[in-house]
Scaffold this motif. Structure first.
Motif, PDB file in Angstrom:
ATOM      1  N   THR A  25       0.851  -1.188   0.000  1.00  0.00           N
ATOM      2  CA  THR A  25       0.000   0.000   0.000  1.00  0.00           C
ATOM      3  C   THR A  25       0.890   1.243   0.000  1.00  0.00           C
ATOM      4  N   TRP A  26       0.298   2.380  -0.327  1.00  0.00           N
ATOM      5  CA  TRP A  26       1.082   3.614  -0.416  1.00  0.00           C
ATOM      6  C   TRP A  26       1.683   4.033   0.916  1.00  0.00           C
ATOM      7  N   PRO A  27       0.959   3.963   2.046  1.00  0.00           N
ATOM      8  CA  PRO A  27       1.618   4.330   3.316  1.00  0.00           C
ATOM      9  C   PRO A  27       2.810   3.436   3.658  1.00  0.00           C
ATOM     10  N   VAL A  28       2.743   2.164   3.318  1.00  0.00           N
ATOM     11  CA  VAL A  28       3.871   1.254   3.577  1.00  0.00           C
ATOM     12  C   VAL A  28       5.051   1.624   2.682  1.00  0.00           C
ATOM     13  N   ALA A  33      10.418   4.048   2.441  1.00  0.00           N
ATOM     14  CA  ALA A  33      11.312   5.061   1.880  1.00  0.00           C
ATOM     15  C   ALA A  33      12.002   5.886   2.955  1.00  0.00           C
ATOM     16  N   VAL A  34      11.378   6.025   4.103  1.00  0.00           N
ATOM     17  CA  VAL A  34      11.926   6.856   5.178  1.00  0.00           C
ATOM     18  C   VAL A  34      12.854   6.067   6.112  1.00  0.00           C
ATOM     19  N   ILE A  35      12.763   4.757   6.130  1.00  0.00           N
ATOM     20  CA  ILE A  35      13.512   3.939   7.093  1.00  0.00           C
ATOM     21  C   ILE A  35      15.015   4.183   7.077  1.00  0.00           C
ATOM     22  N   PRO A  36      15.715   4.251   5.930  1.00  0.00           N
ATOM     23  CA  PRO A  36      17.174   4.467   5.996  1.00  0.00           C
ATOM     24  C   PRO A  36      17.574   5.754   6.726  1.00  0.00           C
ATOM     25  N   LEU A  88      24.515  10.984   6.790  1.00  0.00           N
ATOM     26  CA  LEU A  88      24.767  12.064   5.835  1.00  0.00           C
ATOM     27  C   LEU A  88      25.052  11.564   4.422  1.00  0.00           C
ATOM     28  N   PHE A  89      25.775  10.452   4.294  1.00  0.00           N
ATOM     29  CA  PHE A  89      26.220  10.021   2.974  1.00  0.00           C
ATOM     30  C   PHE A  89      25.367   8.929   2.342  1.00  0.00           C
ATOM     31  N   PHE A  90      24.604   8.176   3.140  1.00  0.00           N
ATOM     32  CA  PHE A  90      23.789   7.100   2.583  1.00  0.00           C
ATOM     33  C   PHE A  90      22.315   7.235   2.930  1.00  0.00           C
ATOM     34  N   GLY A  91      22.005   7.432   4.209  1.00  0.00           N
ATOM     35  CA  GLY A  91      20.620   7.422   4.669  1.00  0.00           C
ATOM     36  C   GLY A  91      19.770   8.518   4.067  1.00  0.00           C
ATOM     37  N   VAL A  92      20.220   9.750   4.148  1.00  0.00           N
ATOM     38  CA  VAL A  92      19.436  10.878   3.637  1.00  0.00           C
ATOM     39  C   VAL A  92      19.329  10.847   2.109  1.00  0.00           C
ATOM     40  N   PRO A  93      20.431  10.678   1.358  1.00  0.00           N
ATOM     41  CA  PRO A  93      20.268  10.629  -0.100  1.00  0.00           C
ATOM     42  C   PRO A  93      19.408   9.450  -0.569  1.00  0.00           C
ATOM     43  N   LEU A  94      19.580   8.294   0.077  1.00  0.00           N
ATOM     44  CA  LEU A  94      18.799   7.124  -0.299  1.00  0.00           C
ATOM     45  C   LEU A  94      17.319   7.327   0.008  1.00  0.00           C
ATOM     46  N   SER A  95      17.018   7.885   1.166  1.00  0.00           N
ATOM     47  CA  SER A  95      15.626   8.140   1.522  1.00  0.00           C
ATOM     48  C   SER A  95      15.005   9.204   0.629  1.00  0.00           C
ATOM     49  N   LEU A  96      15.756  10.244   0.308  1.00  0.00           N
ATOM     50  CA  LEU A  96      15.230  11.269  -0.593  1.00  0.00           C
ATOM     51  C   LEU A  96      14.928  10.698  -1.973  1.00  0.00           C
ATOM     52  N   TRP A  97      15.838   9.877  -2.486  1.00  0.00           N
ATOM     53  CA  TRP A  97      15.606   9.271  -3.782  1.00  0.00           C
ATOM     54  C   TRP A  97      14.375   8.357  -3.735  1.00  0.00           C
ATOM     55  N   CYS A  98      14.261   7.541  -2.689  1.00  0.00           N
ATOM     56  CA  CYS A  98      13.111   6.641  -2.563  1.00  0.00           C
ATOM     57  C   CYS A  98      11.813   7.427  -2.388  1.00  0.00           C
ATOM     58  N   LEU A  99      11.849   8.503  -1.617  1.00  0.00           N
ATOM     59  CA  LEU A  99      10.645   9.321  -1.440  1.00  0.00           C
ATOM     60  C   LEU A  99      10.226  10.004  -2.732  1.00  0.00           C
ATOM     61  N   ASP A 101      10.934   9.014  -5.793  1.00  0.00           N
ATOM     62  CA  ASP A 101      10.481   7.961  -6.701  1.00  0.00           C
ATOM     63  C   ASP A 101       9.084   7.470  -6.323  1.00  0.00           C
ATOM     64  N   THR A 102       8.846   7.264  -5.033  1.00  0.00           N
ATOM     65  CA  THR A 102       7.533   6.806  -4.570  1.00  0.00           C
ATOM     66  C   THR A 102       6.474   7.870  -4.829  1.00  0.00           C
ATOM     67  N   ALA A 103       6.799   9.123  -4.572  1.00  0.00           N
ATOM     68  CA  ALA A 103       5.832  10.197  -4.819  1.00  0.00           C
ATOM     69  C   ALA A 103       5.520  10.324  -6.300  1.00  0.00           C
ATOM     70  N   ALA A 104       6.526  10.180  -7.158  1.00  0.00           N
ATOM     71  CA  ALA A 104       6.288  10.251  -8.604  1.00  0.00           C
ATOM     72  C   ALA A 104       5.388   9.103  -9.065  1.00  0.00           C
ATOM     73  N   LYS A 105       5.635   7.905  -8.538  1.00  0.00           N
ATOM     74  CA  LYS A 105       4.779   6.771  -8.887  1.00  0.00           C
ATOM     75  C   LYS A 105       3.369   6.958  -8.340  1.00  0.00           C
ATOM     76  N   HIS A 106       3.265   7.531  -7.161  1.00  0.00           N
ATOM     77  CA  HIS A 106       1.953   7.773  -6.567  1.00  0.00           C
ATOM     78  C   HIS A 106       1.173   8.789  -7.407  1.00  0.00           C
TER      79      HIS A 106
END
Length: 114
Positions: A25-28, A33-36, A88-99, A101-106
């Motif tokens: 589902t979209w909330p999941v 996307a935010v977990i990292p 700073l180097f993995f969590g934030v960029p990865l979460s931003l990219w996933c967010l 991407d998820t928002a664009a698909k939504h």
């Protein structure tokens, strides 16, 4: 063990979003996307809070009593302070990219439904 948990928190959610997103589902999807960033950011903040709360500053020879409730927590505080680097180097960029991407698909899913 701590590095294994860090690797799981950084890499499993994006893999689930890539391979199994259509079944979620979209909330999941947004939660995954935010977990990292959440895991590394919260761990870093807990480490910096524990540094001052457990009196881990040390003295001239860096001998400290890093105790919380009578238990030595220096390894946990050190791991928490280490998490600033993955944050700073993995969590934030990865979460931003996933967010993004998820928002664009939504948005695309919402537009195709109309």
């Amino acid at each position: 063990m701590k590095l294994l948990i860090l690797a799981l928190a950084l890499f499993v959610p994006p893999m689930l979003l890539f391979w199994r997103a259509s079944r979620l589902t979209w909330p999941v999807r947004y939660l995954l996307a935010v977990i990292p960033a959440a895991y590394t950011g919260i761990g870093w903040q807990l480490g910096s809070w524990g540094y001052t709360y457990a009196n881990c500053q040390g003295g001239a020879k860096n001998l400290q009593d890093c105790l919380a409730g009578g238990a030595d927590v220096i390894a946990w505080v050190g791991h928490g302070l280490f998490l600033v680097i993955p944050f700073l180097f993995f969590g934030v960029p990865l979460s931003l990219w996933c967010l993004i991407d998820t928002a664009a698909k939504h948005i695309g899913h919402f537009r195709s439904a109309c």
